[in-house]
Design a protein around this motif. Structure first.
Motif, PDB file in Angstrom:
ATOM      1  N   VAL A   1      42.947  41.478  27.686  1.00 22.09           N
ATOM      2  CA  VAL A   1      42.111  42.234  28.624  1.00 22.09           C
ATOM      3  C   VAL A   1      42.951  42.522  29.868  1.00 22.09           C
ATOM      4  O   VAL A   1      43.766  41.679  30.292  1.00 22.09           O
TER       5      VAL A   1
ATOM      6  N   ARG B   1      37.488  30.068  43.660  1.00 27.55           N
ATOM      7  CA  ARG B   1      38.079  29.372  44.809  1.00 27.55           C
ATOM      8  C   ARG B   1      38.264  30.284  46.016  1.00 27.55           C
ATOM      9  O   ARG B   1      38.123  29.858  47.137  1.00 27.55           O
TER      10      ARG B   1
ATOM     11  N   THR C   1      43.657  42.306  33.081  1.00 24.23           N
ATOM     12  CA  THR C   1      43.412  41.595  34.341  1.00 24.23           C
ATOM     13  C   THR C   1      44.756  40.980  34.770  1.00 24.23           C
ATOM     14  O   THR C   1      45.736  41.087  34.032  1.00 24.23           O
TER      15      THR C   1
ATOM     16  N   ARG D   1      49.195  35.340  36.813  1.00 26.08           N
ATOM     17  CA  ARG D   1      48.821  34.114  37.523  1.00 26.08           C
ATOM     18  C   ARG D   1      48.990  32.862  36.652  1.00 26.08           C
ATOM     19  O   ARG D   1      48.678  31.759  37.076  1.00 26.08           O
TER      20      ARG D   1
ATOM     21  N   SER E   1      35.513  36.092  41.173  1.00 28.76           N
ATOM     22  CA  SER E   1      36.242  36.770  42.250  1.00 28.76           C
ATOM     23  C   SER E   1      37.168  37.855  41.731  1.00 28.76           C
ATOM     24  O   SER E   1      37.570  38.735  42.484  1.00 28.76           O
TER      25      SER E   1
ATOM     26  N   ASN F   1      33.011  31.393  32.857  1.00 28.28           N
ATOM     27  CA  ASN F   1      34.089  32.352  32.614  1.00 28.28           C
ATOM     28  C   ASN F   1      35.393  31.952  33.291  1.00 28.28           C
ATOM     29  O   ASN F   1      36.466  32.353  32.844  1.00 28.28           O
TER      30      ASN F   1
ATOM     31  N   TYR G   1      46.746  26.383  26.582  1.00 31.09           N
ATOM     32  CA  TYR G   1      45.645  27.343  26.711  1.00 31.09           C
ATOM     33  C   TYR G   1      44.812  27.371  25.422  1.00 31.09           C
ATOM     34  O   TYR G   1      43.579  27.272  25.455  1.00 31.09           O
TER      35      TYR G   1
HETATM   36  N1  LIG Z   1      42.497  38.649  30.429  1.00 32.48           N
HETATM   37  C1  LIG Z   1      42.644  38.324  29.165  1.00 32.48           C
HETATM   38  O1  LIG Z   1      43.491  38.892  28.454  1.00 32.48           O
HETATM   39  C2  LIG Z   1      41.753  37.272  28.541  1.00 32.48           C
HETATM   40  C3  LIG Z   1      41.740  37.175  27.140  1.00 32.48           C
HETATM   41  C4  LIG Z   1      40.939  36.208  26.545  1.00 32.48           C
HETATM   42  C5  LIG Z   1      40.157  35.369  27.316  1.00 32.48           C
HETATM   43  N2  LIG Z   1      40.192  35.490  28.682  1.00 32.48           N
HETATM   44  C6  LIG Z   1      39.382  34.547  29.459  1.00 32.48           C
HETATM   45  O2  LIG Z   1      38.520  35.262  30.316  1.00 32.48           O
HETATM   46  C7  LIG Z   1      38.249  34.481  31.471  1.00 32.48           C
HETATM   47  C8  LIG Z   1      38.505  35.321  32.700  1.00 32.48           C
HETATM   48  O3  LIG Z   1      39.869  35.694  32.704  1.00 32.48           O
HETATM   49  P1  LIG Z   1      40.428  36.935  33.531  1.00 32.48           P
HETATM   50  O4  LIG Z   1      41.348  37.674  32.642  1.00 32.48           O
HETATM   51  O5  LIG Z   1      39.343  37.646  34.220  1.00 32.48           O
HETATM   52  O6  LIG Z   1      41.332  36.146  34.589  1.00 32.48           O
HETATM   53  P2  LIG Z   1      41.606  36.408  36.140  1.00 32.48           P
HETATM   54  O7  LIG Z   1      41.606  37.859  36.442  1.00 32.48           O
HETATM   55  O8  LIG Z   1      42.821  35.609  36.471  1.00 32.48           O
HETATM   56  O9  LIG Z   1      40.324  35.762  36.822  1.00 32.48           O
HETATM   57  C9  LIG Z   1      40.097  34.395  36.675  1.00 32.48           C
HETATM   58  C10 LIG Z   1      38.921  34.007  37.549  1.00 32.48           C
HETATM   59  O10 LIG Z   1      38.737  32.592  37.442  1.00 32.48           O
HETATM   60  C11 LIG Z   1      38.780  32.036  38.753  1.00 32.48           C
HETATM   61  N3  LIG Z   1      39.340  30.702  38.709  1.00 32.48           N
HETATM   62  C12 LIG Z   1      40.566  30.314  38.294  1.00 32.48           C
HETATM   63  N4  LIG Z   1      40.733  29.003  38.467  1.00 32.48           N
HETATM   64  C13 LIG Z   1      39.566  28.542  39.007  1.00 32.48           C
HETATM   65  C14 LIG Z   1      39.128  27.271  39.424  1.00 32.48           C
HETATM   66  N5  LIG Z   1      39.893  26.175  39.326  1.00 32.48           N
HETATM   67  N6  LIG Z   1      37.884  27.161  39.935  1.00 32.48           N
HETATM   68  C15 LIG Z   1      37.088  28.260  40.064  1.00 32.48           C
HETATM   69  N7  LIG Z   1      37.458  29.482  39.676  1.00 32.48           N
HETATM   70  C16 LIG Z   1      38.691  29.621  39.165  1.00 32.48           C
HETATM   71  C17 LIG Z   1      39.628  32.999  39.571  1.00 32.48           C
HETATM   72  O11 LIG Z   1      39.309  32.955  40.937  1.00 32.48           O
HETATM   73  P3  LIG Z   1      40.093  32.078  42.042  1.00 32.48           P
HETATM   74  O12 LIG Z   1      41.545  32.194  41.746  1.00 32.48           O
HETATM   75  O13 LIG Z   1      39.648  32.703  43.329  1.00 32.48           O
HETATM   76  O14 LIG Z   1      39.568  30.688  41.893  1.00 32.48           O
HETATM   77  C18 LIG Z   1      39.148  34.326  39.003  1.00 32.48           C
HETATM   78  O15 LIG Z   1      37.941  34.704  39.593  1.00 32.48           O
HETATM   79  C19 LIG Z   1      39.152  33.249  31.396  1.00 32.48           C
HETATM   80  O16 LIG Z   1      38.420  32.148  30.915  1.00 32.48           O
HETATM   81  C20 LIG Z   1      40.205  33.666  30.379  1.00 32.48           C
HETATM   82  O17 LIG Z   1      40.777  32.572  29.711  1.00 32.48           O
HETATM   83  C21 LIG Z   1      40.961  36.421  29.311  1.00 32.48           C
END
Ligand SMILES: NC(=O)c1ccc[n+]([C@@H]2O[C@H](COP(=O)([O-])OP(=O)(O)OC[C@H]3O[C@@H](n4cnc5c(N)ncnc54)[C@H](OP(=O)(O)O)[C@@H]3O)[C@@H](O)[C@H]2O)c1
Length: 263
Positions: free
Chosen positions: A190, A40, A192, A197, A17, A92, A157
């Motif tokens: 990244v 969600r 985001t 959150r 999402s 993811n 984390y």
């Molecule tokens: N951004 C960074 O700097 C970074 C760095 C390293 C790794 N990552 C990893 O990359 C992945 C994506 O992160 P992002 O940066 O894109 O985060 P984000 O923008 O916060 O997006 C997270 C996504 O996961 C969904 N999500 C969260 N809790 C959930 C649940 N209980 N059930 C189903 N969906 C859920 C959220 O949607 P809903 O809230 O609608 O459920 C959203 O679509 C994560 O695993 C994160 O740990 C991110």
């Protein structure tokens, strides 16, 4: 990535999402894949699905919580029912935790992060596996540089992301005989909303060079297309394991500096 790798492939993307997952879904749609989108927020999923359909792709919205095994099973079942098969799972969905361990009132944040990041990926993998074996498909798990080294303010984390590494590195060996590849992605910062959150008081939000979600998604899909075992996304992340062998304290200091933690 090789042209046509994902054409007509049925892919389930969790966390589709927002952020990286949304970008992955959009790029898959551009490559002609059919995408099942789990998260969600129904309204945000509808927006992602609409954007995928604009690219000419079939997109299915699958509202659910990856922390619930029942929801993960339902998402896999719906994807397979609609598309007739499953070629790739992209685990993811994730949440972050930003707080010193000593400042936590209780352990609920650690349990929540582990349930979503680690068990969410495991639940989806469990139910997707028979279908992925049948298609000789692909699993992609999105970990983090925090899955390769300790990072202050991210105890829960980092633990969840290290757990993902242990699980998927082991599973890769088991699945070789079935022709199913396992790719683990290790992004750095990244761009985001994940840190806004995050669970906790926000300590250690960090700053520094930040990759766009689009570049991150592109690298993840490139590695998945080539069935690579992993993709580590920053120079520091690539050097870290080598540096750790000779100067582990220096790696700790680099990790602390990268999140602005002064101890
Ligand atoms: N951004 C960074 O700097 C970074 C760095 C390293 C790794 N990552 C990893 O990359 C992945 C994506 O992160 P992002 O940066 O894109 O985060 P984000 O923008 O916060 O997006 C997270 C996504 O996961 C969904 N999500 C969260 N809790 C959930 C649940 N209980 N059930 C189903 N969906 C859920 C959220 O949607 P809903 O809230 O609608 O459920 C959203 O679509 C994560 O695993 C994160 O740990 C991110």
């Amino acid at each position: 990535m090789p042209e046509g790798t994902f054409r007509n492939r049925a892919v389930l993307v969790t966390g589709a999402s927002q952020g990286i997952g949304r970008e992955i879904a959009l790029q898959l749609a551009r490559h002609g894949a059919r995408v099942g989108l789990m998260a969600r927020s129904r309204s945000d999923l509808e927006a992602t699905a609409a954007a995928c359909r604009t690219e000419g792709a079939q997109a299915l919205i699958l509202p659910g919580d990856v922390g619930s095994e029942t929801d993960c099973e339902a998402a896999v079942r719906s994807t397979c029912a609609d598309f007739g098969s499953l070629d790739m799972l992209i685990a993811n969905a994730g949440i972050s935790m930003l707080s010193a361990f000593e400042d936590l009132d209780d352990l609920e944040p650690l349990e929540r992060v582990m349930r979503v990041n680690y068990f969410g990926a495991v639940y989806c993998t469990r139910h997707a596996l028979p279908h992925l074996i049948a298609s000789r498909g692909r699993i992609v798990a999105v970990s983090s540089l925090s899955g390769l080294t300790g990072v202050p303010t991210r105890t829960g984390y980092a633990a969840s992301k290290h757990a993902m590494r242990g699980f998927f590195d082991s599973l890769r060996i088991e699945l070789r005989r079935h022709g199913v590849s396992v790719t683990v992605a290790y992004p750095g910062f990244v761009d985001t909303g994940i840190r806004e959150r995050a669970v906790g008081d926000g300590l250690g939000r960090g700053s520094g060079r930040i990759m766009t979600a689009s570049e991150c998604a592109n690298r993840i899909l490139g590695a998945a297309a080539q069935r690579r075992r992993e993709t580590v996304m920053t120079r520091k992340g690539k050097l870290g394991p080598w540096l750790k062998l000779v100067a582990p304290d220096l790696v700790d200091r680099i990790a602390a500096r990268s999140v602005g933690f002064s101890g």
